[in-house]
Scaffold this motif. Structure first.
Motif, short mmCIF file in Angstrom:
data_model
loop_
_atom_site.label_atom_id
_atom_site.label_comp_id
_atom_site.label_asym_id
_atom_site.label_seq_id
_atom_site.Cartn_x
_atom_site.Cartn_y
_atom_site.Cartn_z
N ALA A 1 0.84 -1.20 0.00
CA ALA A 1 0.00 0.00 0.00
C ALA A 1 0.88 1.25 0.00
O ALA A 1 0.62 2.20 -0.76
N CYS A 2 1.94 1.25 0.82
CA CYS A 2 2.86 2.40 0.86
C CYS A 2 3.64 2.51 -0.45
O CYS A 2 3.89 3.62 -0.95
N ARG A 3 4.00 1.36 -1.00
CA ARG A 3 4.74 1.37 -2.27
C ARG A 3 3.89 1.99 -3.38
O ARG A 3 4.39 2.75 -4.21
N CYS A 4 2.61 1.68 -3.42
CA CYS A 4 1.73 2.26 -4.43
C CYS A 4 1.59 3.77 -4.25
O CYS A 4 1.52 4.52 -5.23
N LEU A 5 1.57 4.25 -3.00
CA LEU A 5 1.52 5.69 -2.77
C LEU A 5 2.80 6.36 -3.26
O LEU A 5 2.77 7.46 -3.84
N TYR A 6 3.93 5.69 -3.03
CA TYR A 6 5.22 6.21 -3.52
C TYR A 6 5.19 6.31 -5.05
O TYR A 6 5.58 7.34 -5.63
N LEU A 7 4.70 5.25 -5.73
CA LEU A 7 4.63 5.25 -7.19
C LEU A 7 3.64 6.31 -7.69
O LEU A 7 3.86 6.94 -8.72
N ALA A 8 2.55 6.51 -6.93
CA ALA A 8 1.58 7.55 -7.30
C ALA A 8 2.22 8.94 -7.22
O ALA A 8 1.97 9.81 -8.06
N MET A 9 3.08 9.13 -6.21
CA MET A 9 3.80 10.40 -6.09
C MET A 9 4.70 10.61 -7.31
O MET A 9 4.72 11.70 -7.90
N LEU A 10 5.45 9.56 -7.70
CA LEU A 10 6.34 9.68 -8.86
C LEU A 10 5.54 9.98 -10.13
O LEU A 10 5.95 10.79 -10.96
N GLN A 11 4.38 9.30 -10.27
CA GLN A 11 3.55 9.53 -11.45
C GLN A 11 2.98 10.95 -11.44
O GLN A 11 2.91 11.61 -12.48
N HIS A 12 2.62 11.43 -10.26
CA HIS A 12 2.12 12.81 -10.12
C HIS A 12 3.21 13.80 -10.56
O HIS A 12 2.93 14.76 -11.30
N LEU A 13 4.45 13.58 -10.11
CA LEU A 13 5.56 14.46 -10.49
C LEU A 13 5.79 14.42 -12.00
O LEU A 13 6.09 15.45 -12.61
N HIS A 14 5.63 13.23 -12.57
CA HIS A 14 5.82 13.08 -14.02
C HIS A 14 4.72 13.81 -14.80
O HIS A 14 4.99 14.55 -15.74
N GLU A 15 3.47 13.60 -14.40
CA GLU A 15 2.35 14.19 -15.11
C GLU A 15 2.33 15.71 -15.00
O GLU A 15 1.90 16.39 -15.92
N LYS A 16 2.78 16.23 -13.87
CA LYS A 16 2.82 17.69 -13.67
C LYS A 16 4.08 18.31 -14.25
O LYS A 16 4.31 19.50 -14.10
N ALA A 17 4.94 17.49 -14.88
CA ALA A 17 6.20 17.95 -15.50
C ALA A 17 7.13 18.59 -14.46
O ALA A 17 7.90 19.49 -14.78
N ILE A 18 7.07 18.11 -13.23
CA ILE A 18 8.00 18.58 -12.19
C ILE A 18 9.29 17.78 -12.27
O ILE A 18 10.37 18.35 -12.31
N LEU A 19 9.15 16.45 -12.29
CA LEU A 19 10.30 15.55 -12.46
C LEU A 19 9.85 14.38 -13.33
O LEU A 19 9.01 13.59 -12.91
N PRO A 20 10.39 14.24 -14.51
CA PRO A 20 9.98 13.14 -15.38
C PRO A 20 10.53 11.81 -14.90
O PRO A 20 11.51 11.76 -14.16
N HIS A 21 9.90 10.73 -15.36
CA HIS A 21 10.38 9.39 -15.04
C HIS A 21 11.79 9.20 -15.59
O HIS A 21 12.10 9.62 -16.70
N LYS A 22 12.62 8.56 -14.80
CA LYS A 22 13.96 8.19 -15.25
C LYS A 22 14.35 6.95 -14.46
O LYS A 22 14.51 7.01 -13.24
N LYS A 23 14.49 5.81 -15.16
CA LYS A 23 14.69 4.54 -14.47
C LYS A 23 15.95 4.50 -13.62
O LYS A 23 16.00 3.84 -12.60
N SER A 24 16.98 5.23 -14.05
CA SER A 24 18.24 5.17 -13.33
C SER A 24 18.27 6.08 -12.10
O SER A 24 19.21 6.02 -11.31
N ARG A 25 17.25 6.91 -11.91
CA ARG A 25 17.28 7.88 -10.80
C ARG A 25 17.00 7.18 -9.47
O ARG A 25 16.06 6.41 -9.34
#
Length: 202
Positions: free
Chosen positions: A124-148
């Motif tokens: 459940a916490c892991r999904c919230l973490y992934l939702a945060m990353l997706q939110h950052l990506h969709e808002k163009a704050i920080l794009p997805h980058k697998k190596s980050r």
């Protein structure tokens, strides 16, 4: 060989010319300064090595200042640059669009709630973490980058976001999930959920 094939200018020549002009300006300023000084005893003059030392210190100081300035600008604007580059590369990338649909924020939040009901607080916490990353990506704050890494996310967010605490809560919890054997309790999930709400509302 025709005359058209010769270079009319080059970077090396431009830099050399600039150095010469600055050196001449520096010498001119020194000569003006010398004119305002009282008469020196005959035979006394400034040694050429001292002039060379002053020139070296000037160029060293200027180089260090420019390096510092470039570093500050990079720290300030690199998150925006990464975001801009990612937006440009994702415009025609249909695979990225499909992946975004599969990992939408709404889907991740629904999965998080489902895991919470099953008392699987780690996922459940892991999904919230992934939702945060997706939110950052969709808002163009920080794009997805697998190596980050999580640490890199925190560093970049610290440069671009005024309030870092909610991000820190989710990221440190994710690190504990991945690298620690600590049990994740309902209280941890509630902290993560509150942090996620603060991020969305900010």
């Amino acid at each position: 060989m025709t005359t058209d094939s010769f270079e009319k200018t080059s970077w090396g020549w431009q830099i050399s010319l600039f150095q010469q002009q600055v050196g001449e300006w520096f010498e001119y300023q020194l000569s003006r300064f010398d004119a305002t000084l009282p008469e020196l005893p005959s035979g006394w003059s400034i040694d050429p090595w001292f002039i060379s030392l002053l020139k070296f210190l000037f160029w060293l100081g200027l180089g260090l200042f420019l390096a510092w300035l470039v570093w500050q600008l990079w720290r300030e604007f690199s998150p925006y640059l990464y975001s801009w580059l990612a937006r440009g590369s994702n415009l025609n990338n249909s695979d990225a669009k499909v992946q975004d649909n599969e990992l939408s924020v709404a889907n991740l939040l629904a999965r998080s709630q489902e895991f919470y009901r099953q008392e699987n607080y780690r996922e459940a916490c892991r999904c919230l973490y992934l939702a945060m990353l997706q939110h950052l990506h969709e808002k163009a704050i920080l794009p997805h980058k697998k190596s980050r890494t999580d640490g890199e996310y925190l560093q970049l967010l610290g440069l671009s976001r005024p309030q870092i605490q909610p991000y820190e809560t989710l990221i440190t919890t994710h690190e504990r999930l991945c690298f620690g054997s600590t049990e994740i309790l309902p209280e941890n999930y509630e902290q993560c959920q509150q942090a996620y709400q603060e991020i969305v509302n900010s």
